[in-house]
Scaffold this motif. Structure first.
Motif, mmCIF file in Angstrom:
data_model
loop_
_atom_site.group_PDB
_atom_site.id
_atom_site.type_symbol
_atom_site.label_atom_id
_atom_site.label_comp_id
_atom_site.label_asym_id
_atom_site.label_seq_id
_atom_site.Cartn_x
_atom_site.Cartn_y
_atom_site.Cartn_z
ATOM 1 N N GLN A 82 -42.186 -18.801 4.140
ATOM 2 C CA GLN A 82 -43.163 -18.662 5.143
ATOM 3 C C GLN A 82 -42.817 -17.753 6.486
ATOM 4 O OE1 GLN A 82 -45.670 -21.798 6.175
ATOM 5 N NE2 GLN A 82 -47.675 -20.107 6.886
ATOM 6 N N GLN A 83 -41.199 -18.323 6.884
ATOM 7 C CA GLN A 83 -40.648 -17.326 8.279
ATOM 8 C C GLN A 83 -40.074 -16.814 7.747
ATOM 9 O OE1 GLN A 83 -41.556 -18.585 10.913
ATOM 10 N NE2 GLN A 83 -42.710 -20.091 10.774
ATOM 11 N N ILE A 84 -39.469 -16.153 6.569
ATOM 12 C CA ILE A 84 -38.748 -15.259 6.409
ATOM 13 C C ILE A 84 -39.234 -14.460 4.522
ATOM 14 C CG2 ILE A 84 -36.616 -14.882 5.957
ATOM 15 C CD1 ILE A 84 -35.027 -16.882 6.606
ATOM 16 N N GLY A 85 -39.637 -14.750 3.990
ATOM 17 C CA GLY A 85 -39.785 -14.152 3.031
ATOM 18 C C GLY A 85 -39.108 -13.229 2.557
ATOM 19 N N GLN A 158 -20.248 -8.251 9.160
ATOM 20 C CA GLN A 158 -20.649 -7.605 7.602
ATOM 21 C C GLN A 158 -22.454 -7.266 7.844
ATOM 22 O OE1 GLN A 158 -20.370 -11.491 5.352
ATOM 23 N NE2 GLN A 158 -18.042 -11.326 5.859
ATOM 24 N N GLN A 159 -22.613 -6.838 8.957
ATOM 25 C CA GLN A 159 -23.764 -6.090 8.936
ATOM 26 C C GLN A 159 -25.015 -6.502 8.559
ATOM 27 O OE1 GLN A 159 -24.758 -2.781 10.707
ATOM 28 N NE2 GLN A 159 -22.321 -3.363 10.926
ATOM 29 N N LYS A 160 -25.204 -7.573 8.377
ATOM 30 C CA LYS A 160 -26.047 -9.563 7.801
ATOM 31 C C LYS A 160 -27.136 -9.401 9.068
ATOM 32 C CE LYS A 160 -22.995 -10.403 4.043
ATOM 33 N NZ LYS A 160 -23.742 -9.466 3.230
ATOM 34 N N GLN A 161 -28.321 -9.520 8.987
ATOM 35 C CA GLN A 161 -29.429 -10.443 10.214
ATOM 36 C C GLN A 161 -28.602 -12.163 9.999
ATOM 37 O OE1 GLN A 161 -32.931 -10.309 9.276
ATOM 38 N NE2 GLN A 161 -33.368 -10.724 11.741
ATOM 39 N N ALA A 162 -28.502 -12.754 11.263
ATOM 40 C CA ALA A 162 -28.109 -14.361 11.258
ATOM 41 C C ALA A 162 -29.265 -14.522 12.052
ATOM 42 C CB ALA A 162 -27.387 -14.246 11.883
ATOM 43 N N ILE A 163 -29.313 -15.257 11.078
ATOM 44 C CA ILE A 163 -31.025 -16.461 11.756
ATOM 45 C C ILE A 163 -30.564 -18.315 11.586
ATOM 46 C CG2 ILE A 163 -33.083 -17.013 10.668
ATOM 47 C CD1 ILE A 163 -33.549 -14.806 8.883
ATOM 48 N N MET A 164 -31.244 -19.033 13.046
ATOM 49 C CA MET A 164 -31.338 -19.678 13.398
ATOM 50 C C MET A 164 -32.048 -20.333 13.434
ATOM 51 S SD MET A 164 -28.583 -22.153 13.878
ATOM 52 C CE MET A 164 -27.850 -23.486 14.131
ATOM 53 N N VAL A 165 -31.975 -21.748 12.654
ATOM 54 C CA VAL A 165 -33.541 -22.532 11.901
ATOM 55 C C VAL A 165 -32.795 -24.184 12.947
ATOM 56 C CG1 VAL A 165 -34.999 -24.063 11.210
ATOM 57 C CG2 VAL A 165 -34.163 -21.814 10.625
ATOM 58 N N PRO A 166 -32.778 -24.242 14.742
ATOM 59 C CA PRO A 166 -32.342 -25.624 14.565
ATOM 60 C C PRO A 166 -33.150 -26.761 14.589
ATOM 61 C CG PRO A 166 -33.230 -23.937 16.606
ATOM 62 C CD PRO A 166 -33.366 -23.221 15.155
ATOM 63 N N ILE A 182 -35.743 -19.370 14.870
ATOM 64 C CA ILE A 182 -37.186 -19.897 14.124
ATOM 65 C C ILE A 182 -37.687 -21.007 15.182
ATOM 66 C CG2 ILE A 182 -38.271 -20.884 12.272
ATOM 67 C CD1 ILE A 182 -36.941 -18.393 10.060
ATOM 68 N N ASN A 183 -38.497 -21.355 15.796
ATOM 69 C CA ASN A 183 -39.279 -22.340 16.058
ATOM 70 C C ASN A 183 -38.979 -23.548 15.055
ATOM 71 O OD1 ASN A 183 -39.845 -24.795 18.141
ATOM 72 N ND2 ASN A 183 -40.775 -23.237 19.330
ATOM 73 N N PRO A 184 -38.639 -24.959 15.383
ATOM 74 C CA PRO A 184 -38.698 -25.694 13.506
ATOM 75 C C PRO A 184 -40.030 -27.186 14.407
ATOM 76 C CG PRO A 184 -37.363 -26.650 15.796
ATOM 77 C CD PRO A 184 -37.479 -25.243 15.978
ATOM 78 N N ASP A 185 -41.104 -26.346 15.761
ATOM 79 C CA ASP A 185 -42.091 -27.575 16.023
ATOM 80 C C ASP A 185 -43.170 -27.663 14.617
ATOM 81 O OD1 ASP A 185 -40.087 -27.890 18.276
ATOM 82 O OD2 ASP A 185 -41.741 -27.002 19.311
ATOM 83 N N ARG A 186 -43.055 -26.032 14.369
ATOM 84 C CA ARG A 186 -44.180 -26.758 13.063
ATOM 85 C C ARG A 186 -43.843 -27.812 12.384
ATOM 86 N NH1 ARG A 186 -47.548 -20.959 10.801
ATOM 87 N NH2 ARG A 186 -49.174 -22.284 9.097
ATOM 88 N N LEU A 187 -42.891 -27.584 11.662
ATOM 89 C CA LEU A 187 -42.100 -28.124 10.464
ATOM 90 C C LEU A 187 -41.814 -29.367 11.157
ATOM 91 C CD1 LEU A 187 -40.536 -28.175 7.634
ATOM 92 C CD2 LEU A 187 -38.486 -27.740 9.176
ATOM 93 N N ILE A 188 -41.882 -29.768 11.822
ATOM 94 C CA ILE A 188 -41.808 -31.013 12.152
ATOM 95 C C ILE A 188 -43.486 -32.249 12.274
ATOM 96 C CG2 ILE A 188 -40.577 -32.923 14.680
ATOM 97 C CD1 ILE A 188 -38.816 -30.685 15.085
ATOM 98 N N GLN A 189 -44.057 -31.241 12.984
ATOM 99 C CA GLN A 189 -45.471 -31.789 12.970
ATOM 100 C C GLN A 189 -45.423 -31.299 11.317
ATOM 101 O OE1 GLN A 189 -47.581 -28.365 15.616
ATOM 102 N NE2 GLN A 189 -46.668 -28.820 17.016
#
Length: 296
Positions: A82-85, A158-166, A182-189
């Motif tokens: 849902q966050q990335i697609g 490498q021209q790639k996007q780095a995304i972090m989900v802490p 990506i803020n994980p608060d919604r997933l934790i809820q």
């Protein structure tokens, strides 16, 4: 012809008009050109999940929350989708003996020949990121550690996007090298809501028990010391005063409760231990501090 008129004819030039031959069709306007936007390749993301680390971080919040993360990893996958697609490929890393024993069912990207140490999963993730094909457009790291910064720098090369989900306790100041956090608060809820639903299913509310009828209040006359008990308390106080030459009210009150089972907080109508002692002993007085009784 006047001079003014000749001057005007010489220096005034009219705009040339286009001449059209007879029976010549009028040229139609050229058709507009259509601008075709460039075709962008579809987003393909590789998701690397440090499962051991995520379990430990969630376990610090709630044990049931961490176990639910292992039993239902589709919650994490749906959240990232849902966050990335785009197209996502999930890779889970961790100790198989530890995770499978706790109910984890997803396949693990583990190398049996590699010594399993503290950073073995981190090293394996870094190696897999370094060998990603060019078709991968972004790399997603799901972990509570902040030691994946070299991986993010490699992705930028490498021209790639780095995304972090802490996943765990969100500390944004530790993830400055990533293109997106990506803020994980919604997933934790969402996981906490599932934990509460499971808890309510396993522990349905019990019907309220009927209240017992309250006993009528005890008359004040029954809170008085009986005559025999009053004589025993007076004799005890006289003996203590004769032996110690003073009475410490704190110690005396404790001894009276233990010896004569005096548990009424109103001291059976006297209000306090001090008033009880002054009422039963005639030849005593309070000292300057007010906490001791001395013979007169």
């Amino acid at each position: 012809m006047s001079f003014k008129r000749r001057f005007t004819q010489l220096f005034t030039r009219s705009k040339p008009q286009a001449t059209r031959l007879p029976n010549q069709p009028v040229a139609a306007n050229p058709p507009p050109t259509l601008s075709v936007p460039p075709i962008t390749p579809p987003l393909h993301s590789e998701v690397f999940i440090d499962t051991d680390n995520c379990f430990g971080a969630l376990n610090q919040i709630n044990r049931d929350l961490a176990l639910l993360f292992l039993h239902h990893p589709q919650q994490l996958e749906a959240f990232i989708q849902q966050q990335i697609g785009g197209t996502l490929t999930f890779r889970y890393y961790g100790n198989p003996a530890f995770l499978i024993q706790r109910g984890f069912t997803r396949p693990l990207q583990s190398n049996p020949s590699t010594h399993r140490g503290k950073n073995s999963d981190d090293i394996q993730i870094a190696l897999d990121v370094a060998h990603l094909p060019a078709s991968v457009t972004s790399v997603v790291i799901v972990s509570a550690d902040s030691d994946f910064i070299p991986v993010a720098q490699r992705c930028q090369q490498q021209q790639k996007q780095a995304i972090m989900v802490p996943l765990g306790r969100f500390k944004p100041h530790n993830y400055g090298e990533y293109d997106r956090i990506i803020n994980p608060d919604r997933l934790i809820q969402q996981l906490q809501q599932l934990v509460e639903i499971r808890h309510n299913d396993h522990n349905p509310p019990q019907p309220a028990l009927p209240k017992k009828p309250s006993s009528p209040p005890v008359p004040k006359s029954q809170h008085r010391l009986k005559a025999a008990q009053k004589i025993a308390v007076r004799n005890f106080l006289h003996d203590e005063l004769r032996e110690r030459h003073q009475l410490n009210l704190a110690e005396t009150g404790y001894q009276l409760r233990q010896r004569f089972n005096l548990h009424d907080h109103h001291w059976y109508g006297y209000g306090s231990c001090k008033k009880l002692c002054l009422a039963l002993l005639d030849s005593v007085k309070l000292d300057e501090t007010g906490y001791k009784l001395l013979p007169r």
